[in-house]
Design a protein around this motif. Structure first.
Motif, PDB file in Angstrom:
ATOM      1  N   LYS A 130       1.112  -0.972  -0.081  1.00  0.00           N
ATOM      2  CA  LYS A 130      -0.005  -0.198   0.354  1.00  0.00           C
ATOM      3  C   LYS A 130       0.935   1.482   0.044  1.00  0.00           C
ATOM      4  CE  LYS A 130      -3.441   2.398   2.706  1.00  0.00           C
ATOM      5  NZ  LYS A 130      -4.378   2.452   4.062  1.00  0.00           N
ATOM      6  N   ILE A 131       1.981   1.340   0.547  1.00  0.00           N
ATOM      7  CA  ILE A 131       2.496   2.521   1.191  1.00  0.00           C
ATOM      8  C   ILE A 131       3.715   2.646  -0.030  1.00  0.00           C
ATOM      9  CG2 ILE A 131       4.312   3.619   2.747  1.00  0.00           C
ATOM     10  CD1 ILE A 131       1.204   3.299   3.374  1.00  0.00           C
TER      11      ILE A 131
ATOM     12  N   LEU B 176       7.713   6.216  -4.048  1.00  0.00           N
ATOM     13  CA  LEU B 176       8.196   6.334  -5.172  1.00  0.00           C
ATOM     14  C   LEU B 176       7.954   7.882  -5.729  1.00  0.00           C
ATOM     15  CD1 LEU B 176       8.070   2.769  -6.772  1.00  0.00           C
ATOM     16  CD2 LEU B 176       9.934   4.087  -5.662  1.00  0.00           C
ATOM     17  N   VAL B 177       6.739   8.218  -5.654  1.00  0.00           N
ATOM     18  CA  VAL B 177       5.959   9.316  -6.147  1.00  0.00           C
ATOM     19  C   VAL B 177       6.710  10.445  -5.244  1.00  0.00           C
ATOM     20  CG1 VAL B 177       4.143  10.586  -5.975  1.00  0.00           C
ATOM     21  CG2 VAL B 177       3.802   8.379  -6.917  1.00  0.00           C
ATOM     22  N   GLY B 178       6.738  10.455  -4.209  1.00  0.00           N
ATOM     23  CA  GLY B 178       7.579  11.173  -3.326  1.00  0.00           C
ATOM     24  C   GLY B 178       8.843  11.694  -3.750  1.00  0.00           C
ATOM     25  N   LYS B 179       9.694  10.631  -4.013  1.00  0.00           N
ATOM     26  CA  LYS B 179      11.087  10.709  -4.352  1.00  0.00           C
ATOM     27  C   LYS B 179      10.937  11.693  -6.054  1.00  0.00           C
ATOM     28  CE  LYS B 179      14.833   8.293  -6.408  1.00  0.00           C
ATOM     29  NZ  LYS B 179      15.187   6.713  -6.736  1.00  0.00           N
TER      30      LYS B 179
ATOM     31  N   GLU C 175      -3.667  14.550   1.814  1.00  0.00           N
ATOM     32  CA  GLU C 175      -4.034  14.364   3.044  1.00  0.00           C
ATOM     33  C   GLU C 175      -5.042  13.365   3.494  1.00  0.00           C
ATOM     34  OE1 GLU C 175      -5.753  17.550   6.514  1.00  0.00           O
ATOM     35  OE2 GLU C 175      -6.000  18.212   4.425  1.00  0.00           O
ATOM     36  N   LYS C 176      -5.895  13.247   2.650  1.00  0.00           N
ATOM     37  CA  LYS C 176      -6.888  12.184   3.031  1.00  0.00           C
ATOM     38  C   LYS C 176      -6.424  10.810   2.913  1.00  0.00           C
ATOM     39  CE  LYS C 176     -11.429  10.429   1.270  1.00  0.00           C
ATOM     40  NZ  LYS C 176     -12.295  10.596   0.049  1.00  0.00           N
ATOM     41  N   ASP C 177      -5.289  10.490   2.224  1.00  0.00           N
ATOM     42  CA  ASP C 177      -4.678   9.138   2.120  1.00  0.00           C
ATOM     43  C   ASP C 177      -3.636   9.123   3.518  1.00  0.00           C
ATOM     44  OD1 ASP C 177      -5.767   8.834  -0.270  1.00  0.00           O
ATOM     45  OD2 ASP C 177      -4.043   9.301  -1.549  1.00  0.00           O
TER      46      ASP C 177
ATOM     47  N   ARG D 276      -3.761  -5.442  -4.225  1.00  0.00           N
ATOM     48  CA  ARG D 276      -4.806  -4.091  -4.666  1.00  0.00           C
ATOM     49  C   ARG D 276      -3.635  -2.963  -4.736  1.00  0.00           C
ATOM     50  NH1 ARG D 276      -9.589  -3.742   0.027  1.00  0.00           N
ATOM     51  NH2 ARG D 276     -10.362  -5.776  -0.654  1.00  0.00           N
ATOM     52  N   LYS D 277      -3.613  -2.359  -5.998  1.00  0.00           N
ATOM     53  CA  LYS D 277      -2.958  -1.377  -6.505  1.00  0.00           C
ATOM     54  C   LYS D 277      -3.200   0.002  -5.904  1.00  0.00           C
ATOM     55  CE  LYS D 277      -1.110  -4.318  -9.429  1.00  0.00           C
ATOM     56  NZ  LYS D 277       0.525  -4.796  -9.093  1.00  0.00           N
ATOM     57  N   THR D 278      -2.175   0.588  -5.319  1.00  0.00           N
ATOM     58  CA  THR D 278      -2.503   1.976  -4.921  1.00  0.00           C
ATOM     59  C   THR D 278      -2.422   2.877  -6.217  1.00  0.00           C
ATOM     60  OG1 THR D 278      -1.252   1.685  -2.723  1.00  0.00           O
ATOM     61  CG2 THR D 278      -1.429   3.840  -3.363  1.00  0.00           C
ATOM     62  N   VAL D 279      -3.547   3.493  -6.343  1.00  0.00           N
ATOM     63  CA  VAL D 279      -3.560   4.517  -7.448  1.00  0.00           C
ATOM     64  C   VAL D 279      -3.384   6.030  -6.978  1.00  0.00           C
ATOM     65  CG1 VAL D 279      -4.838   5.541  -9.235  1.00  0.00           C
ATOM     66  CG2 VAL D 279      -5.285   3.021  -8.445  1.00  0.00           C
ATOM     67  N   ILE D 280      -2.365   6.811  -7.559  1.00  0.00           N
ATOM     68  CA  ILE D 280      -1.813   7.916  -7.105  1.00  0.00           C
ATOM     69  C   ILE D 280      -2.195   9.024  -8.433  1.00  0.00           C
ATOM     70  CG2 ILE D 280      -0.131   9.524  -6.625  1.00  0.00           C
ATOM     71  CD1 ILE D 280       1.110   7.016  -5.274  1.00  0.00           C
TER      72      ILE D 280
END
Length: 226
Positions: free
Chosen positions: A73-74, A79-82, A118-120, A209-213
Protein backbone atom coordinates in the motif's frame (compact mmCIF):
# COMPACT_ATOMS: atom_id res chain seq x y z
CA UNK A 1 -53.90 -39.94 -19.60
CA UNK A 2 -53.71 -37.55 -22.51
CA UNK A 3 -53.46 -34.62 -20.07
CA UNK A 4 -50.53 -36.30 -18.28
CA UNK A 5 -48.75 -36.97 -21.59
CA UNK A 6 -49.30 -33.35 -22.67
CA UNK A 7 -47.82 -31.95 -19.44
CA UNK A 8 -44.87 -34.35 -19.64
CA UNK A 9 -44.25 -33.35 -23.24
CA UNK A 10 -44.32 -29.66 -22.42
CA UNK A 11 -41.85 -30.22 -19.55
CA UNK A 12 -39.50 -32.11 -21.85
CA UNK A 13 -39.71 -29.38 -24.48
CA UNK A 14 -38.91 -26.78 -21.80
CA UNK A 15 -35.87 -28.76 -20.64
CA UNK A 16 -34.62 -29.17 -24.21
CA UNK A 17 -35.19 -25.49 -25.00
CA UNK A 18 -33.38 -24.51 -21.82
CA UNK A 19 -30.47 -26.77 -22.71
CA UNK A 20 -30.25 -25.27 -26.18
CA UNK A 21 -30.17 -21.66 -24.93
CA UNK A 22 -27.89 -22.22 -21.92
CA UNK A 23 -24.79 -20.04 -22.12
CA UNK A 24 -21.47 -21.89 -22.34
CA UNK A 25 -19.29 -21.75 -19.24
CA UNK A 26 -15.52 -21.52 -18.91
CA UNK A 27 -12.95 -19.76 -21.07
CA UNK A 28 -11.68 -20.25 -24.57
CA UNK A 29 -8.38 -22.10 -24.86
CA UNK A 30 -5.68 -21.96 -27.50
CA UNK A 31 -5.12 -25.12 -29.48
CA UNK A 32 -2.95 -26.53 -32.24
CA UNK A 33 -3.49 -29.54 -34.48
CA UNK A 34 -0.50 -31.83 -35.10
CA UNK A 35 -0.85 -34.95 -37.23
CA UNK A 36 -4.57 -34.99 -36.66
CA UNK A 37 -4.33 -34.59 -32.88
CA UNK A 38 -5.69 -31.44 -31.20
CA UNK A 39 -3.58 -30.07 -28.33
CA UNK A 40 -5.00 -27.42 -26.02
CA UNK A 41 -2.85 -24.81 -24.23
CA UNK A 42 -3.41 -22.78 -21.08
CA UNK A 43 -1.34 -20.25 -19.11
CA UNK A 44 -0.37 -20.99 -15.52
CA UNK A 45 0.19 -17.93 -13.33
CA UNK A 46 3.75 -17.70 -11.94
CA UNK A 47 4.28 -18.41 -8.24
CA UNK A 48 7.03 -17.05 -6.02
CA UNK A 49 9.27 -19.81 -4.61
CA UNK A 50 10.76 -19.19 -1.16
CA UNK A 51 14.27 -20.41 -0.39
CA UNK A 52 14.52 -22.89 2.46
CA UNK A 53 15.39 -21.08 5.66
CA UNK A 54 14.70 -20.81 9.36
CA UNK A 55 11.08 -21.42 10.28
CA UNK A 56 9.21 -18.45 11.65
CA UNK A 57 7.11 -18.48 14.78
CA UNK A 58 3.41 -17.66 14.47
CA UNK A 59 3.92 -14.13 15.76
CA UNK A 60 6.78 -13.57 13.33
CA UNK A 61 4.62 -14.68 10.41
CA UNK A 62 1.84 -12.31 11.42
CA UNK A 63 4.35 -9.45 11.64
CA UNK A 64 5.74 -10.37 8.22
CA UNK A 65 2.30 -10.59 6.61
CA UNK A 66 1.50 -7.17 8.04
CA UNK A 67 4.75 -5.77 6.60
CA UNK A 68 4.00 -7.20 3.13
CA UNK A 69 0.46 -5.80 3.21
CA UNK A 70 1.57 -2.36 4.37
CA UNK A 71 4.49 -2.23 1.93
CA UNK A 72 2.17 -2.96 -1.00
CA UNK A 73 0.00 0.00 0.00
CA UNK A 74 2.72 2.48 1.02
CA UNK A 75 5.69 2.02 -1.32
CA UNK A 76 4.06 3.77 -4.33
CA UNK A 77 3.77 6.93 -2.20
CA UNK A 78 7.51 6.84 -1.48
CA UNK A 79 8.31 6.47 -5.20
CA UNK A 80 6.06 9.41 -6.09
CA UNK A 81 7.54 11.42 -3.21
CA UNK A 82 11.01 10.87 -4.66
CA UNK A 83 9.91 12.24 -8.04
CA UNK A 84 8.18 15.25 -6.48
CA UNK A 85 11.17 16.06 -4.27
CA UNK A 86 13.44 15.98 -7.31
CA UNK A 87 11.03 18.35 -9.09
CA UNK A 88 11.03 20.77 -6.12
CA UNK A 89 14.83 20.73 -5.86
CA UNK A 90 15.16 21.35 -9.59
CA UNK A 91 12.70 24.26 -9.45
CA UNK A 92 14.45 25.85 -6.45
CA UNK A 93 17.83 25.59 -8.17
CA UNK A 94 16.65 26.96 -11.53
CA UNK A 95 13.99 29.56 -10.74
CA UNK A 96 14.46 30.86 -7.19
CA UNK A 97 16.73 33.84 -6.63
CA UNK A 98 15.25 35.40 -3.47
CA UNK A 99 14.45 34.02 -0.04
CA UNK A 100 10.90 35.38 -0.24
CA UNK A 101 10.34 33.52 -3.53
CA UNK A 102 11.54 30.29 -1.91
CA UNK A 103 9.19 30.75 1.04
CA UNK A 104 6.16 31.38 -1.19
CA UNK A 105 7.01 28.44 -3.44
CA UNK A 106 7.47 26.01 -0.52
CA UNK A 107 4.20 27.25 0.97
CA UNK A 108 2.38 26.60 -2.31
CA UNK A 109 3.94 23.14 -2.54
CA UNK A 110 2.74 22.33 0.99
CA UNK A 111 -0.81 23.37 0.14
CA UNK A 112 -0.78 21.28 -3.04
CA UNK A 113 0.62 18.24 -1.21
CA UNK A 114 -2.07 18.54 1.45
CA UNK A 115 -4.74 18.71 -1.22
CA UNK A 116 -3.31 15.66 -3.00
CA UNK A 117 -2.43 13.38 -0.09
CA UNK A 118 -3.98 14.55 3.20
CA UNK A 119 -6.96 12.20 2.92
CA UNK A 120 -4.72 9.22 2.09
CA UNK A 121 -2.26 9.93 4.88
CA UNK A 122 -4.98 10.43 7.50
CA UNK A 123 -6.34 6.97 6.61
CA UNK A 124 -2.93 5.34 7.28
CA UNK A 125 -2.17 3.56 10.52
CA UNK A 126 0.76 4.63 12.70
CA UNK A 127 2.70 1.59 11.48
CA UNK A 128 2.07 2.56 7.86
CA UNK A 129 3.11 6.16 8.55
CA UNK A 130 6.40 5.05 10.11
CA UNK A 131 7.02 2.71 7.18
CA UNK A 132 6.37 5.59 4.75
CA UNK A 133 8.97 7.75 6.51
CA UNK A 134 11.55 4.98 6.31
CA UNK A 135 10.81 4.30 2.64
CA UNK A 136 11.04 8.01 1.82
CA UNK A 137 14.42 8.04 3.58
CA UNK A 138 15.50 5.07 1.46
CA UNK A 139 14.36 6.63 -1.81
CA UNK A 140 15.35 10.25 -1.14
CA UNK A 141 18.37 9.82 1.12
CA UNK A 142 16.96 12.08 3.85
CA UNK A 143 15.33 11.25 7.18
CA UNK A 144 12.01 12.85 8.06
CA UNK A 145 13.83 15.33 10.32
CA UNK A 146 16.29 16.31 7.57
CA UNK A 147 13.49 16.81 5.03
CA UNK A 148 11.66 19.20 7.37
CA UNK A 149 14.87 21.05 8.26
CA UNK A 150 15.85 21.40 4.58
CA UNK A 151 12.57 22.87 3.40
CA UNK A 152 11.07 24.41 6.54
CA UNK A 153 13.98 25.22 8.84
CA UNK A 154 15.42 23.98 12.12
CA UNK A 155 12.59 25.20 14.35
CA UNK A 156 9.93 23.27 12.40
CA UNK A 157 12.12 20.17 12.35
CA UNK A 158 12.62 20.35 16.11
CA UNK A 159 8.89 20.80 16.72
CA UNK A 160 7.88 17.77 14.65
CA UNK A 161 10.67 15.74 16.19
CA UNK A 162 9.10 16.50 19.58
CA UNK A 163 5.68 15.41 18.30
CA UNK A 164 7.20 12.18 16.99
CA UNK A 165 8.81 11.51 20.37
CA UNK A 166 5.40 11.74 22.06
CA UNK A 167 4.31 8.80 19.84
CA UNK A 168 7.56 6.90 20.57
CA UNK A 169 8.99 7.65 17.11
CA UNK A 170 12.19 9.34 16.03
CA UNK A 171 12.32 11.38 12.82
CA UNK A 172 16.12 11.24 12.91
CA UNK A 173 16.26 7.45 12.59
CA UNK A 174 17.81 6.42 9.28
CA UNK A 175 16.85 3.59 6.97
CA UNK A 176 19.01 0.54 7.69
CA UNK A 177 18.93 -2.02 4.82
CA UNK A 178 21.35 -4.39 6.57
CA UNK A 179 19.75 -4.19 10.03
CA UNK A 180 16.33 -3.10 11.20
CA UNK A 181 14.97 -2.69 7.65
CA UNK A 182 16.45 -5.83 6.10
CA UNK A 183 13.05 -7.44 5.44
CA UNK A 184 11.74 -4.23 3.90
CA UNK A 185 14.81 -4.13 1.65
CA UNK A 186 14.05 -7.71 0.52
CA UNK A 187 10.54 -6.60 -0.47
CA UNK A 188 11.97 -3.67 -2.45
CA UNK A 189 14.24 -6.06 -4.37
CA UNK A 190 11.24 -8.24 -5.23
CA UNK A 191 9.31 -5.13 -6.37
CA UNK A 192 12.20 -3.96 -8.54
CA UNK A 193 12.55 -7.43 -10.10
CA UNK A 194 8.98 -7.23 -11.45
CA UNK A 195 7.86 -10.26 -9.41
CA UNK A 196 5.80 -8.41 -6.83
CA UNK A 197 2.33 -9.54 -8.00
CA UNK A 198 3.36 -13.21 -8.03
CA UNK A 199 5.05 -12.89 -4.63
CA UNK A 200 2.03 -11.15 -3.05
CA UNK A 201 -0.28 -13.81 -4.48
CA UNK A 202 1.90 -16.57 -2.98
CA UNK A 203 1.51 -14.96 0.46
CA UNK A 204 -2.19 -14.01 0.49
CA UNK A 205 -3.60 -16.18 -2.31
CA UNK A 206 -5.10 -13.12 -3.98
CA UNK A 207 -3.72 -10.42 -6.28
CA UNK A 208 -2.48 -7.22 -4.62
CA UNK A 209 -4.66 -4.14 -4.49
CA UNK A 210 -2.96 -1.40 -6.45
CA UNK A 211 -2.40 2.01 -4.87
CA UNK A 212 -3.59 4.55 -7.43
CA UNK A 213 -1.95 8.00 -7.24
CA UNK A 214 -3.54 10.60 -9.48
CA UNK A 215 -0.39 12.52 -10.40
CA UNK A 216 3.39 12.28 -10.07
CA UNK A 217 4.10 15.96 -10.72
CA UNK A 218 3.30 19.17 -8.88
CA UNK A 219 1.62 22.17 -10.51
CA UNK A 220 3.11 24.75 -8.10
CA UNK A 221 5.38 27.34 -9.72
CA UNK A 222 7.69 30.06 -8.45
CA UNK A 223 6.05 33.48 -8.20
CA UNK A 224 8.60 36.08 -9.42
CA UNK A 225 6.14 38.98 -9.69
CA UNK A 226 6.54 40.40 -6.17
Amino acid sequence: MKRTLLITGLLLLGIVAGAQTRKPRGELMYYEVHDGDTMFFDTIEPTWCFPKGKRMKKGDWRTYYKLVYNFNKIYPYALVGKKMMAQVDSTLAADVTKRSERARYINNVEKELLKLFEKDIRSMTVTQGVLLLRLVDRECGLSGYEIIRTYEGGFAAGFWQLVAKIFSQDLRTRYDPDGKDIKTEELIKIWESGQWDAFYFSVFMEPPRKTVIKTERLDSKVDNKR
